[in-house]
Design an enzyme around this catalytic site. Structure first.
Site, PDB file in Angstrom:
ATOM      1  N   CYS A  80       0.809  -1.262   0.074  1.00 37.18           N
ATOM      2  CA  CYS A  80      -0.032  -0.047   0.125  1.00 37.18           C
ATOM      3  C   CYS A  80       0.792   1.362  -0.114  1.00 37.18           C
ATOM      4  O   CYS A  80       1.565   1.284  -0.995  1.00 37.18           O
ATOM      5  CB  CYS A  80      -0.872  -0.050   1.284  1.00 37.18           C
ATOM      6  SG  CYS A  80      -2.318   1.141   1.114  1.00 37.18           S
ATOM      7  N   HIS A 185      -3.727  -5.068   0.010  1.00 35.15           N
ATOM      8  CA  HIS A 185      -3.302  -5.465   1.323  1.00 35.15           C
ATOM      9  C   HIS A 185      -3.454  -6.995   1.138  1.00 35.15           C
ATOM     10  O   HIS A 185      -4.404  -7.635   1.291  1.00 35.15           O
ATOM     11  CB  HIS A 185      -4.310  -4.917   2.346  1.00 35.15           C
ATOM     12  CG  HIS A 185      -4.151  -3.665   2.374  1.00 35.15           C
ATOM     13  ND1 HIS A 185      -3.297  -3.137   3.517  1.00 35.15           N
ATOM     14  CD2 HIS A 185      -4.872  -2.576   1.968  1.00 35.15           C
ATOM     15  CE1 HIS A 185      -3.189  -1.701   3.325  1.00 35.15           C
ATOM     16  NE2 HIS A 185      -4.144  -1.305   2.661  1.00 35.15           N
ATOM     17  N   GLU A 187      -2.338  -8.964   3.377  1.00 35.63           N
ATOM     18  CA  GLU A 187      -2.810  -9.426   4.851  1.00 35.63           C
ATOM     19  C   GLU A 187      -4.176  -9.503   5.113  1.00 35.63           C
ATOM     20  O   GLU A 187      -4.742  -9.956   5.996  1.00 35.63           O
ATOM     21  CB  GLU A 187      -1.998  -8.579   5.964  1.00 35.63           C
ATOM     22  CG  GLU A 187      -2.705  -7.169   6.164  1.00 35.63           C
ATOM     23  CD  GLU A 187      -2.120  -6.052   5.212  1.00 35.63           C
ATOM     24  OE1 GLU A 187      -2.520  -4.937   5.295  1.00 35.63           O
ATOM     25  OE2 GLU A 187      -1.625  -6.499   4.148  1.00 35.63           O
TER      26      GLU A 187
END
Length: 204
Positions: A80, A185, A187
């Site tokens: 990001c 992202h 994650e």
């Protein structure tokens, strides 16, 4: 050891938890010695471009990162804002980026009257622009989770790794040698993010 760089502006806990979930050892640190001794680095980031660069400078990490990434060629993954910082700068701020890959960051430019909102938020498919160890096991059905209002514009097309469509096609991942960046992202991207992070740790 994978080191997740903590410079006060990243989603570090979620990345650590995802790595633990896939059985990969990692640590979170802002200690230059720990970062310098890591064999893989992750540079996360959420927030404003200038704040990110200022925080790296305040922690005396810019020169260190230039040494371990540019000179020593240790793999790094920017996520990001962490990806945006890999470039030369951003319309969002005034400070220069790290300048490791020749791209700038611009705000989405949608036609007047467009119903597309900013930030761009949600799941989107990605299109692969070249082969990379970061993308092993991923295909045309791969989706990632995005939250951003700015995106990269590469001056060298060979640095483009993934593209995504949000009103128009934009660059959603970059790679130059040992330097990787993803706008989304991983994650927060479930099985697709797990595979990408596993690839970074095992293959890159």
């Amino acid at each position: 050891m994978v080191v997740i760089i903590d410079y006060g502006i990243g989603n570090v806990g979620s990345i650590l938890n995802m790595l633990k979930h896939i059985g990969k050892a990692a640590t979170i640190s802002s200690d230059p010695e720990v970062i310098g001794n890591g064999n893989k680095l992750i540079l996360p980031g959420v927030g404003a471009f200038d704040t990110g660069m200022r925080n790296l400078g305040d922690r005396q990490l810019v020169n260190l990162l230039n040494k371990v990434v540019v000179e020593d060629k240790k793999p790094i993954l920017g996520i990001c804002l962490g990806m945006q910082i890999l470039g030369t700068g951003s319309e969002e701020g005034e400070l220069p980026g790290l300048g490791w890959i020749n791209f700038s960051n611009v705000k989405f430019r949608h036609e007047r009257g467009s119903e597309l909102k900013l930030p761009h938020m949600g799941w989107n498919l990605v299109g692969m622009q070249k082969k990379s160890p970061l993308l092993e096991g991923l295909d045309e059905k791969t989706r990632f989770y995005f939250v951003h209002s700015y995106h990269a514009l590469c001056l060298d097309k060979s640095d483009e790794l993934l593209t995504t469509n949000y009103g128009y096609s934009f660059i959603s991942a970059v790679q130059k040698d040992n330097i990787y960046g993803v706008q989304f992202h991983p994650e927060k991207s479930h099985k697709f993010g797990m595979q990408l992070l596993k690839n970074f740790v095992e293959r890159c």
